[in-house]
Design a protein around this motif. Structure first.
Motif, PDB file in Angstrom:
ATOM      1  N   ALA A  85     -19.106 -76.182  35.681  1.00 56.42           N
ATOM      2  CA  ALA A  85     -19.403 -77.612  35.566  1.00 56.42           C
ATOM      3  C   ALA A  85     -20.014 -77.975  34.226  1.00 56.42           C
ATOM      4  O   ALA A  85     -20.089 -79.155  33.878  1.00 56.42           O
ATOM      5  N   MET A  86     -20.458 -76.983  33.447  1.00 59.56           N
ATOM      6  CA  MET A  86     -21.191 -77.232  32.210  1.00 59.56           C
ATOM      7  C   MET A  86     -20.283 -77.103  30.993  1.00 59.56           C
ATOM      8  O   MET A  86     -19.398 -76.253  30.971  1.00 59.56           O
ATOM      9  N   ARG A  87     -20.536 -77.928  29.973  1.00 56.80           N
ATOM     10  CA  ARG A  87     -19.721 -77.903  28.763  1.00 56.80           C
ATOM     11  C   ARG A  87     -20.142 -76.788  27.814  1.00 56.80           C
ATOM     12  O   ARG A  87     -19.328 -76.267  27.076  1.00 56.80           O
ATOM     13  N   ARG A  88     -21.434 -76.456  27.801  1.00 56.64           N
ATOM     14  CA  ARG A  88     -21.957 -75.463  26.882  1.00 56.64           C
ATOM     15  C   ARG A  88     -22.970 -74.576  27.612  1.00 56.64           C
ATOM     16  O   ARG A  88     -23.627 -75.023  28.543  1.00 56.64           O
ATOM     17  N   PRO A  89     -23.144 -73.341  27.169  1.00 53.62           N
ATOM     18  CA  PRO A  89     -24.228 -72.511  27.722  1.00 53.62           C
ATOM     19  C   PRO A  89     -25.576 -72.999  27.204  1.00 53.62           C
ATOM     20  O   PRO A  89     -25.673 -73.542  26.104  1.00 53.62           O
ATOM     21  N   VAL A  90     -26.629 -72.814  28.017  1.00 51.29           N
ATOM     22  CA  VAL A  90     -27.969 -73.234  27.614  1.00 51.29           C
ATOM     23  C   VAL A  90     -28.946 -72.076  27.787  1.00 51.29           C
ATOM     24  O   VAL A  90     -28.734 -71.178  28.607  1.00 51.29           O
ATOM     25  N   SER A  91     -30.023 -72.118  27.017  1.00 50.67           N
ATOM     26  CA  SER A  91     -31.102 -71.141  27.127  1.00 50.67           C
ATOM     27  C   SER A  91     -32.427 -71.891  27.090  1.00 50.67           C
ATOM     28  O   SER A  91     -32.629 -72.755  26.229  1.00 50.67           O
ATOM     29  N   PHE A  92     -33.307 -71.597  28.040  1.00 47.31           N
ATOM     30  CA  PHE A  92     -34.628 -72.241  28.071  1.00 47.31           C
ATOM     31  C   PHE A  92     -35.542 -71.454  29.000  1.00 47.31           C
ATOM     32  O   PHE A  92     -35.097 -70.608  29.775  1.00 47.31           O
ATOM     33  N   GLN A  93     -36.847 -71.751  28.914  1.00 49.11           N
ATOM     34  CA  GLN A  93     -37.853 -71.201  29.812  1.00 49.11           C
ATOM     35  C   GLN A  93     -38.650 -72.343  30.431  1.00 49.11           C
ATOM     36  O   GLN A  93     -38.941 -73.337  29.764  1.00 49.11           O
ATOM     37  N   ALA A  94     -38.991 -72.191  31.712  1.00 51.64           N
ATOM     38  CA  ALA A  94     -39.898 -73.114  32.389  1.00 51.64           C
ATOM     39  C   ALA A  94     -41.067 -72.290  32.924  1.00 51.64           C
ATOM     40  O   ALA A  94     -40.848 -71.261  33.590  1.00 51.64           O
ATOM     41  N   HIS A  95     -42.286 -72.725  32.623  1.00 49.96           N
ATOM     42  CA  HIS A  95     -43.472 -71.931  32.957  1.00 49.96           C
ATOM     43  C   HIS A  95     -44.141 -72.426  34.236  1.00 49.96           C
ATOM     44  O   HIS A  95     -43.989 -73.588  34.624  1.00 49.96           O
ATOM     45  N   ARG A  96     -44.865 -71.540  34.861  1.00 45.72           N
ATOM     46  CA  ARG A  96     -45.570 -71.863  36.090  1.00 45.72           C
ATOM     47  C   ARG A  96     -46.593 -72.970  35.820  1.00 45.72           C
ATOM     48  O   ARG A  96     -47.346 -72.911  34.853  1.00 45.72           O
ATOM     49  N   GLY A  97     -46.588 -73.992  36.668  1.00 39.02           N
ATOM     50  CA  GLY A  97     -47.521 -75.105  36.523  1.00 39.02           C
ATOM     51  C   GLY A  97     -47.095 -76.167  35.532  1.00 39.02           C
ATOM     52  O   GLY A  97     -47.777 -77.180  35.351  1.00 39.02           O
ATOM     53  N   GLU A  98     -45.953 -75.970  34.876  1.00 37.76           N
ATOM     54  CA  GLU A  98     -45.471 -76.893  33.845  1.00 37.76           C
ATOM     55  C   GLU A  98     -44.555 -77.945  34.440  1.00 37.76           C
ATOM     56  O   GLU A  98     -43.808 -77.687  35.389  1.00 37.76           O
ATOM     57  N   ILE A  99     -44.618 -79.152  33.874  1.00 39.20           N
ATOM     58  CA  ILE A  99     -43.619 -80.184  34.172  1.00 39.20           C
ATOM     59  C   ILE A  99     -42.706 -80.270  32.956  1.00 39.20           C
ATOM     60  O   ILE A  99     -43.104 -80.770  31.898  1.00 39.20           O
ATOM     61  N   LEU A 100     -41.511 -79.747  33.113  1.00 39.36           N
ATOM     62  CA  LEU A 100     -40.535 -79.678  32.019  1.00 39.36           C
ATOM     63  C   LEU A 100     -39.493 -80.777  32.213  1.00 39.36           C
ATOM     64  O   LEU A 100     -38.952 -80.943  33.306  1.00 39.36           O
ATOM     65  N   LEU A 147     -26.237 -79.491  34.914  1.00 41.97           N
ATOM     66  CA  LEU A 147     -27.178 -78.385  34.723  1.00 41.97           C
ATOM     67  C   LEU A 147     -28.074 -78.223  35.940  1.00 41.97           C
ATOM     68  O   LEU A 147     -28.302 -77.098  36.412  1.00 41.97           O
ATOM     69  N   ALA A 148     -28.570 -79.334  36.482  1.00 42.45           N
ATOM     70  CA  ALA A 148     -29.431 -79.260  37.666  1.00 42.45           C
ATOM     71  C   ALA A 148     -28.699 -78.603  38.833  1.00 42.45           C
ATOM     72  O   ALA A 148     -29.226 -77.694  39.492  1.00 42.45           O
ATOM     73  N   GLY A 149     -27.456 -79.045  39.092  1.00 44.80           N
ATOM     74  CA  GLY A 149     -26.672 -78.464  40.185  1.00 44.80           C
ATOM     75  C   GLY A 149     -26.341 -77.003  39.939  1.00 44.80           C
ATOM     76  O   GLY A 149     -26.330 -76.193  40.875  1.00 44.80           O
ATOM     77  N   SER A 150     -26.088 -76.653  38.688  1.00 44.39           N
ATOM     78  CA  SER A 150     -25.762 -75.260  38.352  1.00 44.39           C
ATOM     79  C   SER A 150     -26.956 -74.342  38.598  1.00 44.39           C
ATOM     80  O   SER A 150     -26.813 -73.243  39.136  1.00 44.39           O
ATOM     81  N   LEU A 151     -28.157 -74.795  38.210  1.00 43.37           N
ATOM     82  CA  LEU A 151     -29.354 -73.986  38.444  1.00 43.37           C
ATOM     83  C   LEU A 151     -29.626 -73.805  39.927  1.00 43.37           C
ATOM     84  O   LEU A 151     -30.247 -72.828  40.341  1.00 43.37           O
ATOM     85  N   PHE A 152     -29.114 -74.743  40.745  1.00 43.24           N
ATOM     86  CA  PHE A 152     -29.331 -74.688  42.192  1.00 43.24           C
ATOM     87  C   PHE A 152     -28.174 -74.016  42.929  1.00 43.24           C
ATOM     88  O   PHE A 152     -28.098 -74.061  44.149  1.00 43.24           O
ATOM     89  N   GLY A 153     -27.250 -73.418  42.191  1.00 40.40           N
ATOM     90  CA  GLY A 153     -26.182 -72.655  42.830  1.00 40.40           C
ATOM     91  C   GLY A 153     -25.034 -73.463  43.370  1.00 40.40           C
ATOM     92  O   GLY A 153     -24.270 -72.981  44.215  1.00 40.40           O
ATOM     93  N   ALA A 154     -24.879 -74.710  42.889  1.00 38.25           N
ATOM     94  CA  ALA A 154     -23.841 -75.579  43.444  1.00 38.25           C
ATOM     95  C   ALA A 154     -22.471 -75.361  42.824  1.00 38.25           C
ATOM     96  O   ALA A 154     -21.477 -75.877  43.336  1.00 38.25           O
ATOM     97  N   TYR A 155     -22.391 -74.609  41.709  1.00 39.80           N
ATOM     98  CA  TYR A 155     -21.117 -74.433  41.027  1.00 39.80           C
ATOM     99  C   TYR A 155     -20.813 -72.952  40.809  1.00 39.80           C
ATOM    100  O   TYR A 155     -21.720 -72.134  40.628  1.00 39.80           O
ATOM    101  N   ALA A 156     -19.524 -72.638  40.807  1.00 40.62           N
ATOM    102  CA  ALA A 156     -19.081 -71.253  40.609  1.00 40.62           C
ATOM    103  C   ALA A 156     -18.844 -70.996  39.120  1.00 40.62           C
ATOM    104  O   ALA A 156     -19.092 -71.838  38.272  1.00 40.62           O
ATOM    105  N   GLY A 157     -18.332 -69.800  38.827  1.00 36.43           N
ATOM    106  CA  GLY A 157     -18.004 -69.439  37.455  1.00 36.43           C
ATOM    107  C   GLY A 157     -19.230 -69.199  36.602  1.00 36.43           C
ATOM    108  O   GLY A 157     -19.295 -69.648  35.457  1.00 36.43           O
ATOM    109  N   VAL A 158     -20.225 -68.508  37.144  1.00 35.10           N
ATOM    110  CA  VAL A 158     -21.487 -68.321  36.434  1.00 35.10           C
ATOM    111  C   VAL A 158     -21.331 -67.319  35.295  1.00 35.10           C
ATOM    112  O   VAL A 158     -20.773 -66.233  35.473  1.00 35.10           O
TER     113      VAL A 158
END
Length: 504
Positions: free
Chosen positions: A273-288, A301-312
């Motif tokens: 579902a995504m056009r480009r690969p992404v790289s990031f970190q989210a830390h405990r207690g953070e609002i990112l 991206l939100a749906g992909s992080l939640f396992g809604a799309y194939a082709g990972v």
């Protein structure tokens, strides 16, 4: 006719839908042979103006002058007869027909009184159009076999086949590769040389500076100003589009969580579902926060992080453990929750009760010792969560569809928080709700972060991100175009990155 002749003019155009004024006396002037950008934030009135020009809507007030003469555009067919054609984001091609059949659909070369189609001429004329613009597409190929970028080019050729003098291009580069975008701009340059006039709608300022001669900015249904592209800067256009002071009120001080444990990490992560690969970190207690314009890839991206799309592809880690979700069901074991963008179609069963919605992902909590659903347990769980979320009215036996938008969103939040997730993804968490409900949800989000939960918010509302986030990432065409601490971010800096202005 002279090149600088005014081919189209709008004077005092107004349009209302119910009690909402979409256009408030807009004036607009288009010169023959120019490419004119129409700019503005979502809701500025661009789409309404385009639909008036193509006969989809009729103005409540105002005049349309075509080549100096007042005209009424009755419907889209009438617009095409007057030489006005639009290429929308949503394609109007028929996949089961050939390229040539689509180009001349409704305008086929015919012979005999019964309208027998001269197929040899159909393909010869199509080939001539394609060759004229150097387009390497077989006119006999089925449109369904083409890529999205090629289909958009066929839409343009289709408009030219009816001798359109004014082309309206609405986000034409959506889904195109860079090579296809180059081809599109070459076609536009060729059309400009032939005195075809174009209105170009795009959220990407790098495209606007590359191909447009002038631009007009709309804001809240009104004209702001028009600009010569060689005499205006990115910053000036962004200021014209925003045109307001963005609230800097915060619900908690922005923090630096770089030393906190990493709750989620993506490394060259991508799904189908995504056009480009992404790289990031989210830390405990953070609002990112993630922001970007429509089509930037936030929801994907939100749906992909939640396992809604194939082709990972790439890597996703939760608390330093590599994970690969086959479906959203797998995410529960890792403490993930997703508040979806559309609460009515994706977040709630509107005809079911509030209690049924809240316990739905957590039915095991309602079981008695015989593994059957215990109604008392269900109501008690729902009652506690409803009180925590300050639902109004506080009646968990009500159908969720009878609640206001803000209270429906509270039910969606409560549904997932019942499972005590550690990482909460929120896609446009306050869309379509009133100011009071927004404030309550913001306070609740900050309380969750104070309890060491990791919150990742995907939002197009800059005020929202500036008021509650610790750090903000900006998406542009699927890429992460920039990152900045919320304490250093401004609406202008975020919007400039989201519009591709850094490359303009």
């Amino acid at each position: 006719m002279q090149e600088n002749e005014c081919i189209l003019r709008l004077e005092g155009v107004r349009k209302s839908f119910g009690g909402v004024q979409a256009l408030k006396g807009v004036g607009f002037e288009l010169k023959r042979g120019e490419i004119h950008a129409l700019l503005g934030e979502n809701g500025a009135g661009k789409s309404t103006l385009i639909k008036i020009l193509t006969g989809v809507h009729k103005p409540d007030e105002g005049n349309i002058l075509l080549k100096g003469k007042p005209v009424t555009i009755a419907d889209p067919i009438d617009a095409r007869k007057k030489g006005i054609a639009a290429i929308y984001q949503e394609l109007s091609l028929i996949d089961s027909l050939t390229v040539a059949e689509n180009i001349f659909l409704g305008n086929e070369p015919t012979a005999t009184p019964i309208g027998y189609c001269k197929r040899r001429q159909l393909y010869a004329d199509s080939d001539a159009f394609l060759q004229r613009f150097g387009i390497q597409i077989d006119s006999r190929a089925l449109v369904g076999s083409l890529g999205l970028g090629q289909k958009r080019i066929i839409e343009i050729v289709k408009a030219l086949a009816i001798n359109a003098e004014i082309l309206l291009l609405d986000e034409p580069t959506t889904g195109m590769s860079r090579a296809e975008i180059d081809t599109l701009f070459q076609i536009m340059a060729s059309l400009k040389e032939k005195n075809v006039t174009m209105i170009y709608i795009s959220h990407y300022l790098d495209e606007v500076f590359r191909c447009c001669d002038r631009s007009t900015v709309l804001r809240d249904g009104m004209n702001v100003d028009s600009f010569e592209m060689d005499r205006v800067t990115v910053a000036e256009l962004v200021r014209a589009m925003i045109g307001r002071s963005v609230s800097s009120e915060r619900y908690r001080p922005a923090g630096d969580f770089s030393a906190a444990p990493v709750a989620m990490e993506a490394k060259n992560f991508r799904t189908q579902a995504m056009r480009r690969p992404v790289s990031f970190q989210a830390h405990r207690g953070e609002i990112l926060g993630f922001t970007g314009i429509v089509g930037a890839g936030k929801s994907e991206l939100a749906g992909s992080l939640f396992g809604a799309y194939a082709g990972v592809e790439g890597e996703l880690r939760i608390e330093d453990r590599p994970v690969r979700f086959r479906s959203p069901y797998d995410t529960r074991a890792y403490g993930l929750a997703l508040i979806p963008e559309d609460r009515k179609s994706q977040g709630l069963l509107l005809e079911q009760t509030i209690a049924d919605n809240i316990v739905l992902p957590h039915l095991e909590q309602t079981e008695n010792r015989f593994k059957l659903l215990d109604g008392k347990k269900k109501r008690a769980i729902a009652q506690r969560m409803g009180e925590t979320m300050k639902l109004h009215p506080m009646d968990v036996s009500m159908a969720a569809g009878n609640l206001s938008g803000g209270n429906q969103q509270k039910v969606v939040l409560g549904k997932w928080l019942t499972g005590d997730p550690q990482i909460i993804l929120m896609d446009e968490p306050t869309r379509g709700i009133d100011i009071g409900a927004k404030a309550e949800i913001y306070r609740f989000i900050t309380q969750l972060a104070q309890r060491d939960k990791t919150i990742i918010i995907f939002s197009s509302e800059l005020e929202e991100l500036l008021s509650i986030c610790d750090r903000i990432l900006v998406l542009c065409k699927g890429d992460i175009a920039g990152e900045m601490p919320a304490a250093e971010a401004t609406a202008e800096r975020l919007l400039t990155l989201a519009l591709g202005g850094a490359n303009a």
